[in-house]
Design a protein around this motif. Structure first.
Motif, short mmCIF file in Angstrom:
data_model
loop_
_atom_site.label_atom_id
_atom_site.label_comp_id
_atom_site.label_asym_id
_atom_site.label_seq_id
_atom_site.Cartn_x
_atom_site.Cartn_y
_atom_site.Cartn_z
N ALA A 21 -1.92 31.92 2.50
CA ALA A 21 -1.29 33.07 3.17
C ALA A 21 -1.41 32.88 4.69
O ALA A 21 -1.80 33.79 5.42
N SER A 22 -1.09 31.68 5.15
CA SER A 22 -1.31 31.31 6.55
C SER A 22 -0.56 32.22 7.52
O SER A 22 0.57 32.65 7.24
N THR A 23 -1.20 32.49 8.63
CA THR A 23 -0.60 33.26 9.71
C THR A 23 -0.76 32.46 11.00
O THR A 23 -1.48 31.46 11.05
N GLN A 24 -0.10 32.94 12.06
CA GLN A 24 -0.28 32.29 13.35
C GLN A 24 -1.76 32.31 13.75
O GLN A 24 -2.27 31.34 14.30
N GLY A 25 -2.43 33.38 13.40
CA GLY A 25 -3.85 33.51 13.73
C GLY A 25 -4.73 32.55 12.96
O GLY A 25 -5.62 31.91 13.53
N SER A 26 -4.50 32.43 11.65
CA SER A 26 -5.36 31.55 10.83
C SER A 26 -5.17 30.09 11.22
O SER A 26 -6.13 29.31 11.25
N ILE A 27 -3.92 29.71 11.53
CA ILE A 27 -3.66 28.33 11.97
C ILE A 27 -4.30 28.09 13.33
O ILE A 27 -4.96 27.06 13.55
N LEU A 55 2.97 33.62 21.99
CA LEU A 55 3.84 34.79 21.81
C LEU A 55 3.45 35.55 20.56
O LEU A 55 2.85 35.03 19.63
N TRP A 56 3.82 36.83 20.56
CA TRP A 56 3.64 37.74 19.43
C TRP A 56 2.16 38.01 19.17
O TRP A 56 1.42 38.28 20.10
N ASN A 57 1.70 37.89 17.93
CA ASN A 57 0.29 38.18 17.64
C ASN A 57 -0.23 37.28 16.53
O ASN A 57 0.48 36.41 16.04
N ASP A 58 -1.49 37.51 16.16
CA ASP A 58 -2.10 36.63 15.16
C ASP A 58 -1.64 36.93 13.75
O ASP A 58 -1.86 36.14 12.83
N ALA A 59 -0.95 38.06 13.53
CA ALA A 59 -0.58 38.49 12.18
C ALA A 59 0.74 37.88 11.69
O ALA A 59 1.08 38.02 10.52
N HIS A 102 10.84 32.61 17.47
CA HIS A 102 11.29 33.91 16.98
C HIS A 102 10.15 34.65 16.27
O HIS A 102 9.26 34.04 15.69
N HIS A 103 10.21 35.98 16.30
CA HIS A 103 9.22 36.78 15.58
C HIS A 103 9.72 37.00 14.15
O HIS A 103 10.20 38.07 13.79
N LYS A 104 9.61 35.97 13.33
CA LYS A 104 10.04 36.01 11.95
C LYS A 104 8.88 35.60 11.05
O LYS A 104 8.14 34.68 11.36
N HIS A 105 8.75 36.31 9.93
CA HIS A 105 7.65 36.05 9.00
C HIS A 105 8.11 35.11 7.89
O HIS A 105 9.14 35.35 7.25
N ILE A 118 3.26 42.16 20.84
CA ILE A 118 4.64 42.42 20.44
C ILE A 118 5.49 42.91 21.61
O ILE A 118 6.62 42.44 21.82
N VAL A 119 4.97 43.87 22.39
CA VAL A 119 5.76 44.47 23.46
C VAL A 119 6.13 43.44 24.52
O VAL A 119 7.31 43.28 24.88
N MET A 120 5.15 42.73 25.04
CA MET A 120 5.42 41.73 26.07
C MET A 120 6.30 40.60 25.54
O MET A 120 7.24 40.15 26.21
N SER A 121 6.03 40.17 24.32
CA SER A 121 6.80 39.06 23.74
C SER A 121 8.25 39.46 23.50
O SER A 121 9.16 38.62 23.59
N SER A 122 8.48 40.74 23.19
CA SER A 122 9.85 41.21 22.93
C SER A 122 10.74 41.06 24.16
O SER A 122 11.97 40.91 24.03
#
Length: 371
Positions: free
Chosen positions: A252-258, A212-216, A324-327, A275-279
């Protein structure tokens, strides 16, 4: 030469508590250690080194349900042989399961922590350290400092921040609060380990791992060895009294780096729904989580069976909060200004493999997936 301090670790059989115990013993930092936990060591899935640590002559185990005030007093009682009180008390105990009712968190976090903090004040301990949550707000632009605006986004974080606020009002309490991001390392079951298992499942299925969401999306990390070392150093300094510190690495780990590290380990492909599809999953979050878990749980059971694993605490199961899409993006400047030097400044492939290999050695993670 002054005597080494005595240490009481509340919730000491958990992931961070057991690593704190081995850290204190390996570095010969303490005279006596008491572990207070409702889970006995024999049922805590300890590895060989951790088991030896609990068997040390310096270590005493006390069975305690810290929601109960009488049990707390028992945990804080002086050492039975030497009669010494506890100099440093580190509270690793908390209800950490996701998606529980508020009443469960209120009792398992707020009530528990205040029971322990009030007893620490009564006993006049030299330093009480409270482990708190880094999920204090969601920011993808700039890392959050300790004095940021507080808008917690998990059930655990909401109660942990209430604890932080209450601590400042307890008379005679010398305390320090540490806020933690995603903690990883040997013994982790709930933080990075489910992501590792899911990646391993996609290797088994020979499919692209689609997230879900993106690599950022920011998912800051810290190795448990740094959590332990930083807690100890902070607990030994008078200038940290009443202070809050973020303990976070420089990745500064992100979903993408992990995910990229997991791609390298398991030789899989990764993609994102965006983002759009995951929302759209926000409309039916329970259904979404159910579908994701259904996708992963059956293959995991099959893999374990094929590898002769009859029982393991490891699971790919995810809760709603984890999707959830939370940073999670924290600033570690204050910790560095204090003088702490990170031992593991970056999340690496080798550090993840260390976790996997430890579980594989205990026959809790399928060895076929590590080949």
């Amino acid at each position: 030469m002054s005597e080494k301090p005595t240490v009481l670790i509340l919730g000491g059989c958990g992931f961070i508590g057991r690593n704190l115990l081995t850290y204190l013993l390996d570095n010969e930092l303490t005279q006596e250690i008491r572990i207070a936990d409702k889970t006995p060591p024999q049922m805590a899935w300890l590895n060989e080194k951790q088991t030896r640590a609990f068997e040390s002559d310096k270590v005493e185990f006390c069975s305690a349900n810290l929601i109960n005030a009488a049990s707390v007093r028992l945990a804080f009682a002086p050492h039975p042989t030497t009669g010494r009180a506890w100099d440093v008390v580190i509270n690793c105990a908390a209800e950490t399961r996701s998606n529980q009712d508020d009443s469960v968190y209120k009792e398992g976090i707020l009530k528990l922590s205040l029971n322990c903090a009030n007893e620490a004040a009564t006993q006049r301990v030299k330093r009480y350290v409270e482990l708190s949550s880094g999920c204090v707000n969601s920011s993808d632009k700039a890392p959050l400092k300790e004095d940021c605006k507080l808008e917690p986004w998990t059930g655990v974080a909401k109660q942990k921040l209430k604890v932080e606020k209450e601590l400042s009002g307890i008379n005679d309490l010398s305390y320090t609060v540490v806020r933690l991001p995603i903690v990883y390392g040997i013994g982790d079951k709930r933080y990075l380990m489910p992501r590792i298992i899911i990646a391993a499942i996609y290797k088994y299925l020979n499919e692209t791992m689609k997230l879900l969401w993106n690599d950022a999306m920011r998912l800051n990390t810290v190795h448990v060895s740094d959590v332990c070392a930083a807690i100890w150093q902070l607990s030994q300094s008078p200038k940290t009294n009443g202070q809050v510190y973020n303990i976070v690495d420089d990745s500064a780990s992100t979903q993408g780096s992990i995910s990229n590290l997991l791609v390298d380990i398991f030789n899989i492909n990764v993609d994102y729904f965006g983002i759009v599809m995951s929302s759209l999953t926000k409309l039916y979050p329970t259904d979404t989580v159910g579908e994701i878990n259904d996708k992963h749980m059956a293959p995991w059971a099959e893999i374990c069976q094929r590898n002769g694993i009859e029982n393991t605490p490891l699971t790919p199961y995810l809760d709603e909060e984890q999707l959830h899409h939370k940073h999670l993006y924290l600033d570690n400047t204050k910790l560095k200004d204090f003088g702490y030097v990170l031992q593991q400044p970056r999340l690496t492939r080798d550090l993840l493999m260390e976790m996997i290999d430890d579980y594989a050695k205990q026959q809790l993670f399928p060895k076929s997936l590590t080949l």
